[in-house]
Design a protein around this motif. Structure first.
Motif, PDB file in Angstrom:
ATOM      1  N   ILE A   1      31.114  46.558  77.113  1.00  0.00           N
ATOM      2  CA  ILE A   1      32.373  46.056  76.582  1.00  0.00           C
ATOM      3  C   ILE A   1      32.632  44.685  77.192  1.00  0.00           C
ATOM      4  CG2 ILE A   1      34.848  46.455  76.415  1.00  0.00           C
ATOM      5  CD1 ILE A   1      34.139  49.478  76.921  1.00  0.00           C
ATOM      6  N   VAL A   2      32.657  43.641  76.367  1.00  0.00           N
ATOM      7  CA  VAL A   2      32.944  42.300  76.874  1.00  0.00           C
ATOM      8  C   VAL A   2      34.455  42.178  77.042  1.00  0.00           C
ATOM      9  CG1 VAL A   2      32.755  39.840  76.478  1.00  0.00           C
ATOM     10  CG2 VAL A   2      30.892  41.367  75.783  1.00  0.00           C
ATOM     11  N   ALA A   3      34.888  41.953  78.274  1.00  0.00           N
ATOM     12  CA  ALA A   3      36.306  42.031  78.622  1.00  0.00           C
ATOM     13  C   ALA A   3      36.880  40.703  79.102  1.00  0.00           C
ATOM     14  CB  ALA A   3      36.515  43.104  79.688  1.00  0.00           C
ATOM     15  N   ALA A   4      36.259  39.588  78.717  1.00  0.00           N
ATOM     16  CA  ALA A   4      36.765  38.271  79.090  1.00  0.00           C
ATOM     17  C   ALA A   4      36.277  37.255  78.069  1.00  0.00           C
ATOM     18  CB  ALA A   4      36.319  37.883  80.495  1.00  0.00           C
ATOM     19  N   ASP A   5      36.953  36.110  78.006  1.00  0.00           N
ATOM     20  CA  ASP A   5      36.518  35.017  77.147  1.00  0.00           C
ATOM     21  C   ASP A   5      35.371  34.255  77.804  1.00  0.00           C
ATOM     22  OD1 ASP A   5      38.625  35.722  75.507  1.00  0.00           O
ATOM     23  OD2 ASP A   5      39.940  34.094  76.207  1.00  0.00           O
ATOM     24  N   ASN A   6      34.664  33.474  76.986  1.00  0.00           N
ATOM     25  CA  ASN A   6      33.627  32.547  77.489  1.00  0.00           C
ATOM     26  C   ASN A   6      32.565  33.255  78.310  1.00  0.00           C
ATOM     27  OD1 ASN A   6      34.908  29.963  76.565  1.00  0.00           O
ATOM     28  ND2 ASN A   6      36.540  30.733  77.893  1.00  0.00           N
ATOM     29  N   VAL A   7      32.132  34.418  77.824  1.00  0.00           N
ATOM     30  CA  VAL A   7      31.120  35.212  78.520  1.00  0.00           C
ATOM     31  C   VAL A   7      29.816  35.188  77.720  1.00  0.00           C
ATOM     32  CG1 VAL A   7      30.440  37.588  79.086  1.00  0.00           C
ATOM     33  CG2 VAL A   7      32.679  36.728  79.769  1.00  0.00           C
TER      34      VAL A   7
ATOM     35  N   VAL B   1      33.201  43.622  71.371  1.00  0.00           N
ATOM     36  CA  VAL B   1      33.908  42.376  71.675  1.00  0.00           C
ATOM     37  C   VAL B   1      35.208  42.414  70.883  1.00  0.00           C
ATOM     38  CG1 VAL B   1      33.825  39.866  71.667  1.00  0.00           C
ATOM     39  CG2 VAL B   1      31.702  41.173  71.963  1.00  0.00           C
ATOM     40  N   GLU B   2      36.328  42.585  71.566  1.00  0.00           N
ATOM     41  CA  GLU B   2      37.615  42.717  70.896  1.00  0.00           C
ATOM     42  C   GLU B   2      38.603  41.678  71.432  1.00  0.00           C
ATOM     43  OE1 GLU B   2      38.392  47.212  69.549  1.00  0.00           O
ATOM     44  OE2 GLU B   2      38.171  47.023  71.720  1.00  0.00           O
ATOM     45  N   GLY B   3      39.141  40.853  70.538  1.00  0.00           N
ATOM     46  CA  GLY B   3      40.167  39.895  70.916  1.00  0.00           C
ATOM     47  C   GLY B   3      39.695  38.834  71.875  1.00  0.00           C
ATOM     48  N   ARG B   4      38.419  38.502  71.843  1.00  0.00           N
ATOM     49  CA  ARG B   4      37.853  37.538  72.798  1.00  0.00           C
ATOM     50  C   ARG B   4      37.410  36.271  72.083  1.00  0.00           C
ATOM     51  NH1 ARG B   4      40.166  38.947  77.272  1.00  0.00           N
ATOM     52  NH2 ARG B   4      40.082  41.217  77.524  1.00  0.00           N
ATOM     53  N   ARG B   5      37.318  35.204  72.866  1.00  0.00           N
ATOM     54  CA  ARG B   5      36.924  33.899  72.341  1.00  0.00           C
ATOM     55  C   ARG B   5      35.652  33.415  73.033  1.00  0.00           C
ATOM     56  NH1 ARG B   5      38.823  29.655  69.544  1.00  0.00           N
ATOM     57  NH2 ARG B   5      38.138  27.571  70.169  1.00  0.00           N
TER      58      ARG B   5
ATOM     59  N   THR C   1      17.799  44.808  71.763  1.00  0.00           N
ATOM     60  CA  THR C   1      17.893  45.817  70.705  1.00  0.00           C
ATOM     61  C   THR C   1      19.131  46.677  70.915  1.00  0.00           C
ATOM     62  OG1 THR C   1      15.500  45.887  70.362  1.00  0.00           O
ATOM     63  CG2 THR C   1      16.749  47.831  69.697  1.00  0.00           C
ATOM     64  N   VAL C   2      19.857  46.914  69.818  1.00  0.00           N
ATOM     65  CA  VAL C   2      21.038  47.781  69.838  1.00  0.00           C
ATOM     66  C   VAL C   2      20.826  48.824  68.739  1.00  0.00           C
ATOM     67  CG1 VAL C   2      23.532  47.907  69.745  1.00  0.00           C
ATOM     68  CG2 VAL C   2      22.438  45.838  70.615  1.00  0.00           C
ATOM     69  N   THR C   3      20.730  50.102  69.116  1.00  0.00           N
ATOM     70  CA  THR C   3      20.295  51.105  68.169  1.00  0.00           C
ATOM     71  C   THR C   3      21.056  52.420  68.318  1.00  0.00           C
ATOM     72  OG1 THR C   3      18.339  52.300  67.344  1.00  0.00           O
ATOM     73  CG2 THR C   3      18.422  51.876  69.708  1.00  0.00           C
ATOM     74  N   THR C   4      21.194  53.108  67.195  1.00  0.00           N
ATOM     75  CA  THR C   4      21.778  54.457  67.108  1.00  0.00           C
ATOM     76  C   THR C   4      23.205  54.539  67.643  1.00  0.00           C
ATOM     77  OG1 THR C   4      20.633  55.176  69.150  1.00  0.00           O
ATOM     78  CG2 THR C   4      19.540  55.635  67.048  1.00  0.00           C
ATOM     79  N   PHE C   5      24.013  53.555  67.307  1.00  0.00           N
ATOM     80  CA  PHE C   5      25.457  53.598  67.544  1.00  0.00           C
ATOM     81  C   PHE C   5      26.181  53.663  66.195  1.00  0.00           C
ATOM     82  CE2 PHE C   5      23.982  51.528  71.438  1.00  0.00           C
ATOM     83  CZ  PHE C   5      24.771  52.134  72.421  1.00  0.00           C
ATOM     84  N   ALA C   6      27.460  54.043  66.229  1.00  0.00           N
ATOM     85  CA  ALA C   6      28.271  53.918  65.021  1.00  0.00           C
ATOM     86  C   ALA C   6      28.342  52.450  64.595  1.00  0.00           C
ATOM     87  CB  ALA C   6      29.667  54.492  65.257  1.00  0.00           C
ATOM     88  N   THR C   7      28.550  51.549  65.539  1.00  0.00           N
ATOM     89  CA  THR C   7      28.455  50.106  65.297  1.00  0.00           C
ATOM     90  C   THR C   7      27.569  49.496  66.373  1.00  0.00           C
ATOM     91  OG1 THR C   7      30.600  49.911  64.193  1.00  0.00           O
ATOM     92  CG2 THR C   7      29.733  47.941  65.234  1.00  0.00           C
ATOM     93  N   GLY C   8      26.594  48.706  65.943  1.00  0.00           N
ATOM     94  CA  GLY C   8      25.695  48.087  66.908  1.00  0.00           C
ATOM     95  C   GLY C   8      26.392  47.012  67.718  1.00  0.00           C
ATOM     96  N   VAL C   9      26.805  45.919  67.054  1.00  0.00           N
ATOM     97  CA  VAL C   9      27.568  44.852  67.695  1.00  0.00           C
ATOM     98  C   VAL C   9      28.871  44.692  66.913  1.00  0.00           C
ATOM     99  CG1 VAL C   9      27.659  42.430  68.354  1.00  0.00           C
ATOM    100  CG2 VAL C   9      25.483  43.671  68.473  1.00  0.00           C
ATOM    101  N   LEU C  10      29.995  44.808  67.608  1.00  0.00           N
ATOM    102  CA  LEU C  10      31.314  44.691  66.998  1.00  0.00           C
ATOM    103  C   LEU C  10      32.004  43.430  67.491  1.00  0.00           C
ATOM    104  CD1 LEU C  10      33.794  45.852  65.434  1.00  0.00           C
ATOM    105  CD2 LEU C  10      34.456  46.958  67.599  1.00  0.00           C
ATOM    106  N   MET C  11      32.411  42.570  66.527  1.00  0.00           N
ATOM    107  CA  MET C  11      33.279  41.428  66.821  1.00  0.00           C
ATOM    108  C   MET C  11      34.601  41.708  66.121  1.00  0.00           C
ATOM    109  SD  MET C  11      31.176  39.435  68.565  1.00  0.00           S
ATOM    110  CE  MET C  11      31.614  37.691  68.486  1.00  0.00           C
ATOM    111  N   ASP C  12      35.615  42.093  66.876  1.00  0.00           N
ATOM    112  CA  ASP C  12      36.911  42.509  66.334  1.00  0.00           C
ATOM    113  C   ASP C  12      37.981  41.529  66.831  1.00  0.00           C
ATOM    114  OD1 ASP C  12      39.220  43.761  65.505  1.00  0.00           O
ATOM    115  OD2 ASP C  12      38.729  45.708  66.357  1.00  0.00           O
ATOM    116  N   LYS C  13      38.573  40.795  65.884  1.00  0.00           N
ATOM    117  CA  LYS C  13      39.544  39.748  66.238  1.00  0.00           C
ATOM    118  C   LYS C  13      38.937  38.768  67.237  1.00  0.00           C
ATOM    119  CE  LYS C  13      43.606  42.671  65.362  1.00  0.00           C
ATOM    120  NZ  LYS C  13      42.872  43.921  65.079  1.00  0.00           N
TER     121      LYS C  13
END
Length: 257
Positions: free
Chosen positions: A39-45, A76-80, A88-100
């Motif tokens: 979970i990316v929890a900061a901007d500019n990461v 990645v939620e609400g980040r800039r 590789t990102v596999t067998t998740f409901a969502t592989g990579v999520l960019m939300d807001k």
């Protein structure tokens, strides 16, 4: 030589399932997770998987039109200005999520066997580039997202799961550029635009999908007017009488686009 004033890159480090990432990180291990991966929890990461694999508990049931959030490989939620890539990102409901998310980038990801491979929702000015997206239910999916660039990806053999099997799906989204992608052998639509306007789709190779392109609104451009460049369609039946590499008769995009 590295100048003495340069900031050194971080050393790879071991990460754990569900771990918040708050600074530039080189991932030093593979993960198999019962829920979220990272979970990316900061901007500019910058989150660099450096070839490692994040694996989840499975793509789960069909959830459309709801978001597939029961497990997310990289969230990645609400980040800039977040950069995610190189693994590789596999067998998740969502592989990579960019939300807001804004001004971020997803590059060099192999997203496979997820429900959503790479999923942008309510996100603006991001770049999704040079990824391999295969055997997901939805390959690359933009929803209520604007001014993003989807460039140079290979989205292929995405699978039907009542519904599903789309290479690139754009819904309720405006002002996106989709270019230089190869979209092939998906069970259903190659590139599918739904209730979307002002998007530019050109210089893509669209091959052996069923059908190759669908657009339900006469409000998008499937060629770049300045260069007169469109897309390569494997089922194009028109003529190029003057031999300039551009078809002289239109390609009929299904759905009125």
């Amino acid at each position: 030589p590295i100048p003495a004033t340069a900031t050194p890159s971080p050393a790879p480090k071991e990460v754990k399932c569900g771990q918040p990432i708050t600074s530039d990180t080189l991932v030093g291990n593979d993960l198999t997770c019962p829920g979220d991966g990272l979970i990316v929890a900061a901007d500019n990461v910058r989150l660099d998987l450096i070839g490692h694999t994040l694996a989840g508990p499975g793509r789960g049931p069909w959830v459309w039109p709801n978001r597939a959030l029961s497990s997310v490989g990289v969230r990645v939620e609400g980040r800039r200005a977040v950069w995610v890539g190189n693994g590789t990102v596999t067998t998740f409901a969502t592989g990579v999520l960019m939300d807001k998310a804004t001004a971020g980038q997803v590059t060099g990801v192999n997203a496979t066997e997820n429900f959503y491979g790479i999923y942008l929702v309510e996100s603006e000015a991001n770049t999704v580039a040079l990824n391999q997206v295969t055997r997901n239910t939805y390959g690359i999916h933009l929803q209520e997202s604007s001014r993003n660039t989807v460039r140079g990806n290979h989205s292929f053999t995405n699978l039907y799961q009542s519904p599903g099997g789309y290479g690139i799906n754009v819904i309720n989204s405006e002002g996106n550029t989709i270019t230089e992608n190869t979209v092939e052998s998906n069970v259903n639509q190659g590139i599918w635009l739904i209730s979307s306007r002002g998007n530019l789709i050109y210089l893509n190779n669209v091959l052996q999908n069923s059908p190759n392109g669908v657009d339900d609104a006469d409000a998008n451009a499937w060629y770049q007017q300045e260069s007169r460049r469109g897309n390569y369609w494997s089922d194009y039946q028109g003529r190029d009488a003057d031999g300039d590499g551009v078809g002289d008769t239109p390609y009929p995009v299904t759905g009125g686009g």
